[in-house]
Scaffold this active site. Structure first.
Site, PDB file in Angstrom:
ATOM      1  N   LYS A  35     -16.345  -4.154 -11.961  1.00  9.55           N
ATOM      2  CA  LYS A  35     -15.871  -5.085 -10.933  1.00  9.55           C
ATOM      3  C   LYS A  35     -14.646  -4.501 -10.238  1.00  9.55           C
ATOM      4  O   LYS A  35     -14.060  -3.517 -10.702  1.00  9.55           O
ATOM      5  CB  LYS A  35     -15.539  -6.443 -11.552  1.00  9.55           C
ATOM      6  CG  LYS A  35     -14.408  -6.425 -12.559  1.00  9.55           C
ATOM      7  CD  LYS A  35     -14.170  -7.804 -13.140  1.00  9.55           C
ATOM      8  CE  LYS A  35     -13.010  -7.773 -14.132  1.00  9.55           C
ATOM      9  NZ  LYS A  35     -12.699  -9.121 -14.655  1.00  9.55           N
ATOM     10  N   TYR A 253      17.082   2.117   0.040  1.00 11.60           N
ATOM     11  CA  TYR A 253      17.403   0.840   0.672  1.00 11.60           C
ATOM     12  C   TYR A 253      18.284  -0.004  -0.244  1.00 11.60           C
ATOM     13  O   TYR A 253      18.019  -0.147  -1.436  1.00 11.60           O
ATOM     14  CB  TYR A 253      16.130   0.054   0.986  1.00 11.60           C
ATOM     15  CG  TYR A 253      15.365   0.580   2.163  1.00 11.60           C
ATOM     16  CD1 TYR A 253      15.892   0.521   3.450  1.00 11.60           C
ATOM     17  CD2 TYR A 253      14.097   1.127   1.988  1.00 11.60           C
ATOM     18  CE1 TYR A 253      15.180   0.998   4.538  1.00 11.60           C
ATOM     19  CE2 TYR A 253      13.367   1.604   3.068  1.00 11.60           C
ATOM     20  CZ  TYR A 253      13.916   1.539   4.340  1.00 11.60           C
ATOM     21  OH  TYR A 253      13.202   2.005   5.409  1.00 11.60           O
TER      22      TYR A 253
END
EC number: 5.1.1.1
Length: 356
Positions: A35, A253
Site C-alpha cells: 500500500k 533560518y
C-alpha cells in the site's frame, strides 16, 4: 547535471527481507503489503523483487490493475475493500480479493452481477476501532456472506492496534475468539509486529508491511536489529557548499544553531521539499563520507547543514547518506518526532529513484 540527491533501492535486500519473514512465520502464507505505493518505494519498481510472495495486499484499485497488467497472476487483497459499488466490476474483471468491513458493502456485494464469485476477507474490529464489524456481529455477517452466490473462499481478518508491545494482542485475541467461537475459518491477523513477535497469531496468512522495506514496526531500529532485516532504501546526496564559521555565528533560518568555536559546516542538497523532515532538530544523525555526524540548524526547503568536525576531509561533492544502511530511517524519524513509515512514504516526486 541534476541535483545529487537520489533514492537507491536494493532489490536483493527486499528479497532477503521476504525470506526472513517466511522464516519468522514458516507455517503461514504471506501477503506482502504494498500500500501507499509500496511505502513510498514505488510499486512498479519493487513488486518483482517480491515475486516469491503468496499474494499482494494494497488499497488502490489502479495499483492492483497495474500489477495484473505487469503479469502478476496470484492473489491480490484489497485491504479496505471497494469504495463504491461500481468498483465491483473491476474487482470481477481483475479477480481481486476484497475486504468486507461494513453493512453497505454487504448489500453492494449481494446485489452485484459478477461473472464469478469473489474471495472475501471479513474484517472484525478487535480494538483498533477503525474498520470492521463488532465481534458480536461477526458470525451473523459470516453466515450472510456464506449464503451469497457472489462469495467464494472466506477468511476472517483483523488488525492489531498494539502488536509492538509484548502483551499488546491479548485483548484483541480475546475479542477475535469471541467473534469466531465455534466457527471453522481461515485467519489473517498478523501485521509486521505480530509476524515478528507474536507467533501465536500467525495462523493462515500474515500481512507484513514495513519490515519488508527494512524498517521497524515499533519505530525503534534496536527492536529489529538482530532479525537480519535490512533497509531497502538509501536516501543520499552530496555536499554542495562549505562554510567555515567563527564562534558566535549562527546557522540557518532563525539562527537556531550557534557556533561555539571555529567550525566547518557542510551544506547538503536535501531539504523538506525532498521529503527530509523539516522538524529534524540539530543532532539528527547523518553520514558524511562514511563518518557519522549530525545536522545543525533548521532544515530548509532544498538544503540542510551538517557538522563537518568529525570529517575534516569532507568538501564539495562528498557523499552524504541521509538514511539507509548506516543511518537508519527509524533513527532519523525518532529524532524528528515521527516514524520511519512517514519518511519512507513522503519521499518527494522530484527525487530520482535508482534500483540495484
Amino acid at each position: 547535471m541534476t541535483r545529487p540527491i537520489q533514492a537507491s533501492l536494493d532489490l536483493q535486500v527486499m528479497k532477503q527481507n521476504l525470506a526472513i519473514v517466511r522464516r519468522a512465520a514458516p507455517e503461514a502464507r504471506v501477503w506482502s503489503v504494498v500500500k501507499a505505493n509500496a511505502y513510498g518505494h514505488g510499486i512498479e519498481r519493487v513488486w518483482s523483487a517480491l515475486g516469491a510472495t503468496d499474494g499482494f495486499a494494497m488499497l488502490n484499485l489502479e495499483e492492483a490493475i497495474t500489477l495484473r497488467e505487469r503479469g502478476w497472476k496470484g492473489p491480490i487483497l484489497m485491504l479496505e475493500g471497494f469504495f463504491h459499488a461500481q468498483d465491483l466490476e473491476a474487482y470481477d474483471t481483475y479477480r481481486l480479493t476484497t475486504c468486507i468491513h461494513s453493512n453497505w458493502q454487504l448489500k453492494a456485494l449481494q446485489n452485484a452481477r459478477l461473472n464469478a464469485p469473489l474471495d472475501i476477507y471479513v474484517k472484525v474490529n478487535s480494538g483498533m476501532n477503525r474498520l470492521g464489524f463488532q465481534p458480536e456481529r461477526a458470525q451473523t455477517v459470516w453466515q450472510q456472506l456464506r449464503a451469497m452466490r457472489n462469495v467464494g473462499e472466506m477468511t476472517l481478518m483483523s488488525h492489531f492496534a498494539q502488536a509492538d508491545h509484548p502483551e499488546g494482542i491479548g485483548e484483541a485475541m480475546r475479542r477475535i475468539a469471541l467473534a469466531t467461537e465455534g466457527l471453522q475459518c481461515a485467519y489473517s491477523l498478523s501485521n509486521s509486529a505480530a509476524t515478528l513477535w507474536h507467533p501465536q497469531a500467525h495462523y493462515d496468512w500474515v500481512r507484513p508491511g514495513i519490515i519488508l522495506y527494512g524498517a521497524s514496526p515499533s519505530g525503534q531500529w534496536r527492536d529489529i536489529a538482530d532479525t537480519g532485516l535490512k533497509p531497502v532504501m538509501t536516501l543520499s546526496s552530496e555536499i554542495i557548499g562549505v562554510q567555515t564559521l567563527s564562534a558566535g555565528e549562527r546557522v540557518g533560518y532563525g539562527g537556531g544553531y550557534s557556533v561555539t568555536q571555529e567550525q566547518r559546516i557542510g551544506i547538503v542538497a536535501a531539504g523538506y521539499a525532498d521529503g527530509y523532515p523539516r522538524h529534524a532538530p540539530t543532532g539528527t544523525p547523518v553520514l558524511v563520507d562514511g563518518i557519522r555526524t549530525r545536522t545543525v540548524g533548521t532544515v530548509s526547503m532544498d538544503m540542510l547543514a551538517v557538522d563537518l568536525t568529525p570529517c575534516p576531509q569532507a568538501g564539495i561533492g562528498t557523499p552524504v547518506e541521509l538514511w539507509g544502511k548506516e543511518i537508519k530511517v527509524d533513527d532519523v524519524a525518532s529524532a524528528a518526532g515521527t516514524l520511519g513509515y512517514e519518511l519512507l512514504c513522503a519521499v518527494a516526486p522530484r527525487v530520482p529513484f535508482v534500483t540495484t
